[in-house]
Every structure is written in structure tokens, then in C-alpha cells.
Design a protein around this motif. Structure first.
Motif, PDB file in Angstrom:
ATOM      1  N   ARG A  21      14.395   2.038  51.499  1.00 45.43           N
ATOM      2  CA  ARG A  21      15.547   1.286  52.032  1.00 45.43           C
ATOM      3  C   ARG A  21      15.925   1.744  53.442  1.00 45.43           C
ATOM      4  NH1 ARG A  21      14.115  -0.524  47.620  1.00 45.43           N
ATOM      5  NH2 ARG A  21      15.549  -1.476  46.109  1.00 45.43           N
ATOM      6  N   PHE A  22      15.916   3.076  53.651  1.00 42.41           N
ATOM      7  CA  PHE A  22      16.383   3.602  54.934  1.00 42.41           C
ATOM      8  C   PHE A  22      15.267   3.711  55.971  1.00 42.41           C
ATOM      9  CE2 PHE A  22      19.972   6.126  52.643  1.00 42.41           C
ATOM     10  CZ  PHE A  22      20.634   4.929  52.392  1.00 42.41           C
ATOM     11  N   GLY A  23      14.033   3.805  55.513  1.00 44.27           N
ATOM     12  CA  GLY A  23      12.912   3.790  56.444  1.00 44.27           C
ATOM     13  C   GLY A  23      12.360   5.137  56.838  1.00 44.27           C
ATOM     14  N   LYS A  24      13.191   6.190  56.859  1.00 45.53           N
ATOM     15  CA  LYS A  24      12.735   7.489  57.323  1.00 45.53           C
ATOM     16  C   LYS A  24      13.226   8.600  56.394  1.00 45.53           C
ATOM     17  CE  LYS A  24      12.758   6.306  62.258  1.00 45.53           C
ATOM     18  NZ  LYS A  24      13.321   6.674  63.585  1.00 45.53           N
ATOM     19  N   PRO A  25      12.329   9.470  55.918  1.00 46.44           N
ATOM     20  CA  PRO A  25      12.785  10.612  55.106  1.00 46.44           C
ATOM     21  C   PRO A  25      13.673  11.554  55.906  1.00 46.44           C
ATOM     22  CG  PRO A  25      10.433  10.798  55.627  1.00 46.44           C
ATOM     23  CD  PRO A  25      10.858   9.434  56.044  1.00 46.44           C
ATOM     24  N   GLU A  26      13.466  11.604  57.236  1.00 50.29           N
ATOM     25  CA  GLU A  26      14.300  12.476  58.064  1.00 50.29           C
ATOM     26  C   GLU A  26      15.766  12.068  58.009  1.00 50.29           C
ATOM     27  OE1 GLU A  26      10.137  12.409  59.478  1.00 50.29           O
ATOM     28  OE2 GLU A  26      11.664  10.838  59.149  1.00 50.29           O
ATOM     29  N   LEU A  27      16.019  10.765  57.889  1.00 52.65           N
ATOM     30  CA  LEU A  27      17.397  10.286  57.809  1.00 52.65           C
ATOM     31  C   LEU A  27      18.057  10.779  56.524  1.00 52.65           C
ATOM     32  CD1 LEU A  27      19.798   8.612  58.701  1.00 52.65           C
ATOM     33  CD2 LEU A  27      18.677   6.580  57.738  1.00 52.65           C
ATOM     34  N   ILE A  28      17.306  10.773  55.426  1.00 55.78           N
ATOM     35  CA  ILE A  28      17.869  11.240  54.158  1.00 55.78           C
ATOM     36  C   ILE A  28      18.205  12.725  54.238  1.00 55.78           C
ATOM     37  CG2 ILE A  28      17.390  11.532  51.693  1.00 55.78           C
ATOM     38  CD1 ILE A  28      15.534   9.070  51.967  1.00 55.78           C
ATOM     39  N   GLU A  29      17.310  13.518  54.817  1.00 60.60           N
ATOM     40  CA  GLU A  29      17.595  14.945  54.974  1.00 60.60           C
ATOM     41  C   GLU A  29      18.815  15.159  55.864  1.00 60.60           C
ATOM     42  OE1 GLU A  29      16.230  17.470  53.336  1.00 60.60           O
ATOM     43  OE2 GLU A  29      15.188  15.881  52.224  1.00 60.60           O
ATOM     44  N   MET A  64      26.170  12.075  49.320  1.00 60.95           N
ATOM     45  CA  MET A  64      24.846  11.959  48.700  1.00 60.95           C
ATOM     46  C   MET A  64      24.895  12.379  47.233  1.00 60.95           C
ATOM     47  SD  MET A  64      22.889  10.674  50.975  1.00 60.95           S
ATOM     48  CE  MET A  64      21.204  11.006  50.453  1.00 60.95           C
ATOM     49  N   LEU A  65      25.749  13.353  46.915  1.00 62.41           N
ATOM     50  CA  LEU A  65      25.945  13.770  45.531  1.00 62.41           C
ATOM     51  C   LEU A  65      26.547  12.623  44.720  1.00 62.41           C
ATOM     52  CD1 LEU A  65      26.084  15.912  43.274  1.00 62.41           C
ATOM     53  CD2 LEU A  65      28.274  16.641  44.236  1.00 62.41           C
ATOM     54  N   GLU A  66      27.480  11.916  45.313  1.00 60.12           N
ATOM     55  CA  GLU A  66      28.092  10.769  44.629  1.00 60.12           C
ATOM     56  C   GLU A  66      27.044   9.701  44.304  1.00 60.12           C
ATOM     57  OE1 GLU A  66      31.507   7.409  45.661  1.00 60.12           O
ATOM     58  OE2 GLU A  66      31.492   9.325  46.746  1.00 60.12           O
ATOM     59  N   MET A  67      26.122   9.454  45.227  1.00 56.51           N
ATOM     60  CA  MET A  67      25.054   8.489  44.975  1.00 56.51           C
ATOM     61  C   MET A  67      24.120   8.984  43.867  1.00 56.51           C
ATOM     62  SD  MET A  67      23.979   7.262  48.820  1.00 56.51           S
ATOM     63  CE  MET A  67      22.670   6.222  48.167  1.00 56.51           C
ATOM     64  N   ALA A  68      23.783  10.273  43.903  1.00 52.37           N
ATOM     65  CA  ALA A  68      22.885  10.826  42.888  1.00 52.37           C
ATOM     66  C   ALA A  68      23.482  10.697  41.496  1.00 52.37           C
ATOM     67  CB  ALA A  68      22.587  12.290  43.209  1.00 52.37           C
ATOM     68  N   GLU A  69      24.780  10.901  41.368  1.00 48.29           N
ATOM     69  CA  GLU A  69      25.418  10.814  40.055  1.00 48.29           C
ATOM     70  C   GLU A  69      25.464   9.373  39.555  1.00 48.29           C
ATOM     71  OE1 GLU A  69      29.120  12.818  40.546  1.00 48.29           O
ATOM     72  OE2 GLU A  69      28.220  14.785  40.178  1.00 48.29           O
ATOM     73  N   ALA A  70      25.647   8.423  40.469  1.00 43.97           N
ATOM     74  CA  ALA A  70      25.623   7.020  40.073  1.00 43.97           C
ATOM     75  C   ALA A  70      24.236   6.636  39.552  1.00 43.97           C
ATOM     76  CB  ALA A  70      26.015   6.135  41.256  1.00 43.97           C
ATOM     77  N   TRP A  71      23.196   7.124  40.219  1.00 41.86           N
ATOM     78  CA  TRP A  71      21.827   6.881  39.758  1.00 41.86           C
ATOM     79  C   TRP A  71      21.593   7.545  38.400  1.00 41.86           C
ATOM     80  CZ3 TRP A  71      17.440   4.616  39.205  1.00 41.86           C
ATOM     81  CH2 TRP A  71      16.304   5.328  38.793  1.00 41.86           C
ATOM     82  N   GLU A  72      22.101   8.770  38.218  1.00 41.15           N
ATOM     83  CA  GLU A  72      21.925   9.493  36.960  1.00 41.15           C
ATOM     84  C   GLU A  72      22.494   8.699  35.792  1.00 41.15           C
ATOM     85  OE1 GLU A  72      20.907  12.668  34.394  1.00 41.15           O
ATOM     86  OE2 GLU A  72      20.408  12.432  36.505  1.00 41.15           O
ATOM     87  N   ARG A  73      23.693   8.163  35.958  1.00 42.89           N
ATOM     88  CA  ARG A  73      24.314   7.381  34.880  1.00 42.89           C
ATOM     89  C   ARG A  73      23.498   6.120  34.578  1.00 42.89           C
ATOM     90  NH1 ARG A  73      28.887   8.921  37.904  1.00 42.89           N
ATOM     91  NH2 ARG A  73      28.901   6.899  38.983  1.00 42.89           N
ATOM     92  N   GLY A  74      23.031   5.475  35.634  1.00 38.90           N
ATOM     93  CA  GLY A  74      22.293   4.236  35.445  1.00 38.90           C
ATOM     94  C   GLY A  74      20.953   4.430  34.762  1.00 38.90           C
ATOM     95  N   LYS A  75      20.250   5.502  35.106  1.00 35.87           N
ATOM     96  CA  LYS A  75      18.898   5.675  34.561  1.00 35.87           C
ATOM     97  C   LYS A  75      18.924   6.019  33.080  1.00 35.87           C
ATOM     98  CE  LYS A  75      18.150  10.597  35.403  1.00 35.87           C
ATOM     99  NZ  LYS A  75      17.601  11.630  36.282  1.00 35.87           N
ATOM    100  N   LEU A  76      19.947   6.783  32.622  1.00 40.56           N
ATOM    101  CA  LEU A  76      19.997   7.159  31.211  1.00 40.56           C
ATOM    102  C   LEU A  76      20.294   5.964  30.324  1.00 40.56           C
ATOM    103  CD1 LEU A  76      21.814  10.626  31.233  1.00 40.56           C
ATOM    104  CD2 LEU A  76      19.387  10.159  30.910  1.00 40.56           C
ATOM    105  N   SER A  77      21.061   4.995  30.817  1.00 44.59           N
ATOM    106  CA  SER A  77      21.391   3.817  30.011  1.00 44.59           C
ATOM    107  C   SER A  77      20.333   2.727  30.123  1.00 44.59           C
ATOM    108  CB  SER A  77      22.754   3.257  30.427  1.00 44.59           C
ATOM    109  OG  SER A  77      22.734   2.853  31.789  1.00 44.59           O
TER     110      SER A  77
END
Length: 606
Positions: free
Chosen positions: A299-307, A317-330
Motif C-alpha cells: 500500500r505504501f510502496g516503500k519498506p523504508e517508510l514503514i520503518e 503503528m501499534l494501534e494499527m497492529a492491534e486492529a489487524w490482530e483482532r481481525g485475523k483471529l476472527s
């Protein structure tokens, strides 16, 4: 033998940790009557939970500011910046990845002794200190060294929380025996490291007061003792997990690893480990990593941007990770709706117009969230699930029953909450095994740790390797290698690299049995005898230098108290017990019957 008044189990997981305990009394001697005291109130938690987060918030100077949910809450609400406190989570497996203590070896009088690789200057003056004692600034420590420090701080806090809770019932710290969980794939050196860190955190060092429990083993203890029943298609498959002859394969899906172990009940219903423990870093956190390096990069195009975002706005970024965590388990096999991971404002405003345009182009105009389609979610699961199933097949092949009876596959651990993983396992094993998921798979290991601290029930385990000792045998010219030849002061020639086998790979070893060998120093002036412990992937290695052999530790026997005895009378019986989670060693001078001081240090590079 230490007799506890109270037993506490602590499950130290990659994502979370918790404790529970119970009094040691006549009522609880019956496992069916055991009722646990547990903690479900943690500062900063969103809802009551038996587990706190395995997380710490650390200042730039290395000071721990908060832990668990409180650390996450503070991280999510703090101002960003390069000097902002750092949120640390998911660090447990770094204890195994690259051991902190690196050793080399040099031969001395037919044995090897560990010495520090660095010599001279300040390094020499601090070489005898553990990493926890060396005066290194926080920022200069490696990730592995930081993981050790973080583990100490985390274990220190959960221990203090547990003791504060039982103090209200009148129990003291000296009344307690602890059971602390470790991944099944941890090696002897890793287990020794965990024990050392736990003692540094304040846990007792006395023998019998802190026991390490393999996570799958703790889970199967819990399922068996809680009278979990097996429901089959006919009466032949139904029954209890404690039925004699029942074979159980444990799939322990945690945050860092997915581990497998297999057991069979003996005639008395006690556990015997029958499979070779296996596993890999295929846990829930691996899916989180794939979400970052595949979905976000796409989506963002560059791994450097994520770092960059992880450095600048870690709380977002932690908030996004937790949203993904909830979604993947269900997410299940038939789910047709995408997982929506909102883009926090702090992330969105740092993307720039070009990146936002890219996100919208890939998501049909949606720019305020990451939309993970069902196909993409399945693709992410498929980065770990096929390998999990392959390892499961390997374990089932190890425990195949000649009469064709189906084993039970017990799915435990937080990752086993995943509907997608459960479906994949059931579909893969249809007609070959019964799949059982306890009501609380994420807490099965925790309950089992307390059962284990109360009274371990495993009667025997299966040796992962062939174990042996590097011994000096009479040199055979033309057979033994010349570079292994060693001549004593009296002119006797030995081969110093022979493999003296103790246990064969795959042997079932009784947990109560000690396996002994006798050794004599080859020189009379030696005040200690250093005995190398080796493993091999082969059944009958001749030399410790053969392919598949590795030195895994050094046993040091103190002989100073018997130096006045004739050399031949200094024969020492070295007794090893392989049945527990950790290898234990005792040494006894045969002529006197006295136990000699004995230590074992496991090498960290095997």
C-alpha cells in the motif's frame, strides 16, 4: 526435597503473560478438585483478562516506566519524537535467536574449557560479568542483550504481583514453588538462560523451588486434569484424555512459535513423551510481520517508510497492529468481508499526497484505512499454515500406532483461537486424527504451569539427540586420528575425542532415573575434571568430531577435597537425569561416597 505450601504457575509468552496458583493441601491433591487463584485485574487493561501484555515502556536512559497494558496505554497517548520512551513487546524469542554469551574453546589436558573470546582492556575486566551486570548504556546493547534485560524486568514485576496477591492469604515467598513456562523448541542453553534471568529477577535459586515447564506439556497437563473428554464418531473413539494408551499430539500456537509434542498414557494413566519435540517460528507474530512487509509495503510502496513511521509514531503503528490482530483471529475460512485497519491521523498526515494517492488507487478510493481483502488474508495465512501442517504431519508420523487408532490433536495457545487455523487443521487431519480445542486455548498453558508446579505428572520423555561424553580411550594406531592423540606424563597414549554414549536419540527416558558413567582424571595433578557433554544426530558416533556432533556443555567436577586420595581411587560417578525439562547433573566420588561439587554450563552456540 522442598515441600511447598503454595504453587504458582507463570506463563511467559511472547505476546502476554499471567499467573495463577493454589494452596498445596489434601483437597488439591486430587486434580479434579483444584481451583486456581488468578489475577484478572491489570492497570490499563481494556477488559478483565487473565493475561497481561508481555510489554514494557522504557525511557531513552533504560529506565522502565511501566509494563503490560499500562505500558501500551501510555505509549498510545504519549507525544512522539526521537527521545520519547520506547515501547517493547514480542522480545522473548530474541533470547534464543542469537545467544548473548559467545564462547570459544581451547584444549587443555584432554578436555576443553570455556574462555571468553575477548581479551585485554576493559573487555577483559568485565568478561566475568553477565550481560546484566556489565556497565553498558542501554542504547549500546544489542537486541538480544536488551531482551535479557527486558525479560528480567518483566519477570520481576509479575513475581511481585503474584506475591502481593498470595500475601493477602497469609502465604510467604519461602512457601512457594514456581512453574515457569518455556517454548518446547528452546535448547538446553536457552532453558539455562531463562533460569538465570528468572533468578536475577528474584525467583529462588534453590533446587526444586523453580521448575521450568515446556509449554505443550503444561497444556496437556491442564487438559487431562480438567477432565477434557474426547468425542468421536463412535464409542471406540470417545473417552478421556487420561485413558491408558491414549496418544495426544499437542499443537501449541503462541505469539512467537508453534510447537509440537506428543505423549501417550501408560497403563496407570501417566504421561510418557513419545514424539520428538519440533516447532518453528510460525506463531501469530509472524502473521503480524507479514502484514507489515507485504500488505503495508504494497500500500505504501516503500519498506523504508514503514520503518520511519515505526520510529516517528510507534503508538499509531501499534494501534494499527492491534486492529489487524483482532481481525485475523476472527477471520474464518468462509469469511467474505475484508478486514478494515484504520489509518490513525498521526500516520495519515505523514504519508504525503503521493502515497495517499497510491493507497486510494489500490483500494478503490479508500484512503482512511488499510482494506485487507479476504483473498489477501488467506494469502497471509498461507505463509505459515502449510508449514504448520507439515510439522504436524512429522509429529503424527513419529507417534503412529500399529493398531491404527486415531490420536487426539490438542490445539492450545492464543493462535489456536484463530478460526482459520482451526479449520485448516481439522480439514487436513480429517479421518486421521481427532482435533480438540479447549474452551480457553490461550489459558491452557497457564493452568498447566500451575499443575506442573503442584505435581509434575510426566513419567518419561523422549531424548531429542544421542547424548555422550568426550572421553579419553586408549589410542588405536591406524584407526584413531593422530591429531586426537594425547600422551600423559607416564607415557600412556589416549584418543581424546572418543564419544562415550549415554543416551540414544529417541530413547524413552524415565524422569526419575539417573544415568551414570564413571570417569577418572588422566593426570594426577588436576584439581578439577572438566567433562564435555556432546550431542549427535546419529545413533553411534565414534568421535565427538564426527558430522552431526556438537559440544553442548561442560560439566566441571571439583576434586580439591580428594587430592590426597590415590589417582585410581578418584573415580567419579557422574549421574545425569534427562527426564526433566532441564538436564541435571550430580557427581559422587566412588571410594568415599561423597558428592563432589559439580556445575554444568551449556554452550550457547548449539
Amino acid at each position: 526435597m522442598f515441600q511447598p505450601l503454595y504453587a504458582i504457575g507463570i506463563d511467559y509468552g511472547t505476546a502476554s503473560l499471567g499467573f495463577c496458583g493454589l494452596a498445596v493441601d489434601q483437597v488439591h491433591d486430587d486434580p479434579r478438585q483444584r481451583r486456581f487463584d488468578f489475577c484478572d485485574q491489570w492497570p490499563g487493561q481494556p477488559v478483565p483478562s487473565m493475561k497481561n501484555l508481555s510489554a514494557l515502556l522504557v525511557s531513552a536512559e533504560g529506565e522502565v516506566l511501566s509494563w503490560g497494558y499500562a505500558a501500551r496505554h501510555r505509549a498510545l497517548n504519549q507525544a512522539g519524537g526521537p527521545d520519547a520512551p520506547q515501547y517493547y513487546a514480542g522480545f522473548k524469542m530474541q533470547l534464543m535467536d542469537q545467544p548473548v554469551e559467545q564462547w570459544t574453546a581451547e584444549e587443555h589436558n584432554g578436555a576443553q574449557r570455556a574462555v571468553r573470546a575477548e581479551e585485554g582492556g576493559e573487555e577483559a575486566r568485565t568478561a566475568g560479568l553477565s550481560v546484566l551486570e556489565q556497565p553498558l548504556p542501554w542504547a549500546e546493547r544489542s537486541p538480544q542483550q536488551q531482551a535479557e534485560l527486558l525479560t528480567v524486568e518483566l519477570l520481576k514485576r509479575v513475581r511481585e504481583k503474584a506475591l502481593a496477591q498470595i500475601a493477602a492469604s497469609g502465604y510467604l515467598e519461602e512457601d512457594v514453588r514456581y512453574g515457569l513456562t518455556v517454548p518446547a523448541i528452546f535448547r538446553d542453553s536457552d532453558n539455562q538462560r531463562v533460569r538465570r534471568l528468572a533468578v536475577k529477577a528474584g525467583f529462588p535459586a534453590e533446587d526444586g523451588r523453580l521448575v521450568l515447564a515446556r509449554e505443550p506439556e503444561a497444556a496437556v497437563h491442564s487438559a487431562r486434569l480438567h477432565s477434557v473428554r474426547v468425542h468421536g464418531e463412535d464409542d471406540l473413539l470417545a473417552g478421556s484424555l487420561t485413558d491408558p494408551g491414549r496418544r495426544i499430539v499437542v499443537l501449541d500456537g503462541g505469539g512467537g512459535t508453534v510447537d509440537f509434542a506428543a505423549y501417550k498414557n501408560d497403563a496407570k494413566g501417566h504421561l510418557v513423551e513419545i514424539g520428538l519435540v519440533n516447532g518453528a517460528r510460525l506463531g501469530s507474530n509472524e502473521l503480524n510481520a507479514r502484514f507489515e512487509d507485504r500488505l503495508l509495503v504494497d500500500r505504501f510502496g516503500k519498506p523504508e517508510l514503514i520503518e520511519h513511521l515505526k520510529q516517528e509514531v510507534p503508538e499509531a503503528m501499534l494501534e494499527m497492529a492491534e486492529a489487524w490482530e483482532r481481525g485475523k483471529l476472527s477471520f474464518g475460512p468462509d469469511t467474505e468481508t475484508p478486514i478494515k485497519v484504520g489509518l490513525p491521523t498521526a500516520v495519515n498526515r505523514r504519508l504525503g499526497a503521493a502515497v495517499r494517492k497510491r493507497v486510494g488507487r489500490k483500494q478503490r478510493g479508500v484512503t482512511d484505512a488499510i482494506i485487507v481483502t479476504p483473498e489477501e488474508v488467506r494469502d497471509l495465512f498461507d505463509t505459515v499454515v502449510p508449514e504448520i501442517l507439515e510439522l504436524l504431519d512429522e509429529q503424527l508420523a513419529e507417534v503412529k500406532d500399529e493398531d491404527g487408532a486415531q490420536p487426539v490433536v490438542l490445539m492450545v495457545g492464543g493462535f489456536s483461537n484463530s478460526a482459520y487455523l482451526q479449520h485448516a487443521v481439522r480439514e487436513h487431519l480429517a479421518g486421521r486424527a481427532l482435533v480438540l480445542v479447549p474452551p480457553e486455548p490461550g489459558n491452557a498453558v497457564l493452568y498447566g504451569a500451575a499443575h506442573y508446579a503442584y505435581a509434575p505428572q510426566t513419567r518419561a520423555r523422549r531424548a531429542r539427540f544421542t547424548y555422550g561424553i568426550a572421553v579419553c580411550s586408549d589410542f588405536v594406531p591406524g584407526v584413531d586420528p593422530e591429531d586426537a592423540k594425547q600422551v600423559t606424563r607416564k607415557g600412556r597414549a589416549y584418543c581424546a575425542t572418543r564419544f562415550g554414549k549415554i543416551v540414544n536419540r529417541g530413547d524413552i527416558v524415565d524422569t526419575a532415573k539417573e544415568i551414570g558413567q564413571s570417569y577418572i582424571p588422566i593426570e594426577g595433578h588436576l584439581e578439577s575434571m572438566e567433562i564435555e557433554l556432546h550431542t549427535s544426530t546419529e545413533d553411534d558416533p565414534r568421535y565427538v568430531t564426527d558430522p552431526g556432533c556438537r559440544r553442548v556443555g561442560t560439566i566441571t567436577v571439583d576434586l580439591r577435597d580428594v587430592m590426597d586420595i590415590h589417582l585410581e581411587d578418584r573415580q567419579v560417578d557422574v549421574r545425569l537425569s534427562f527426564g526433566e525439562t532441564e538436564i541435571k547433573v550430580r557427581s559422587i566420588v566412588r571410594s568415599t561416597g561423597q558428592e563432589a561439587a559439580c556445575t554444568v554450563d551449556f554452550a550457547s552456540d548449539y
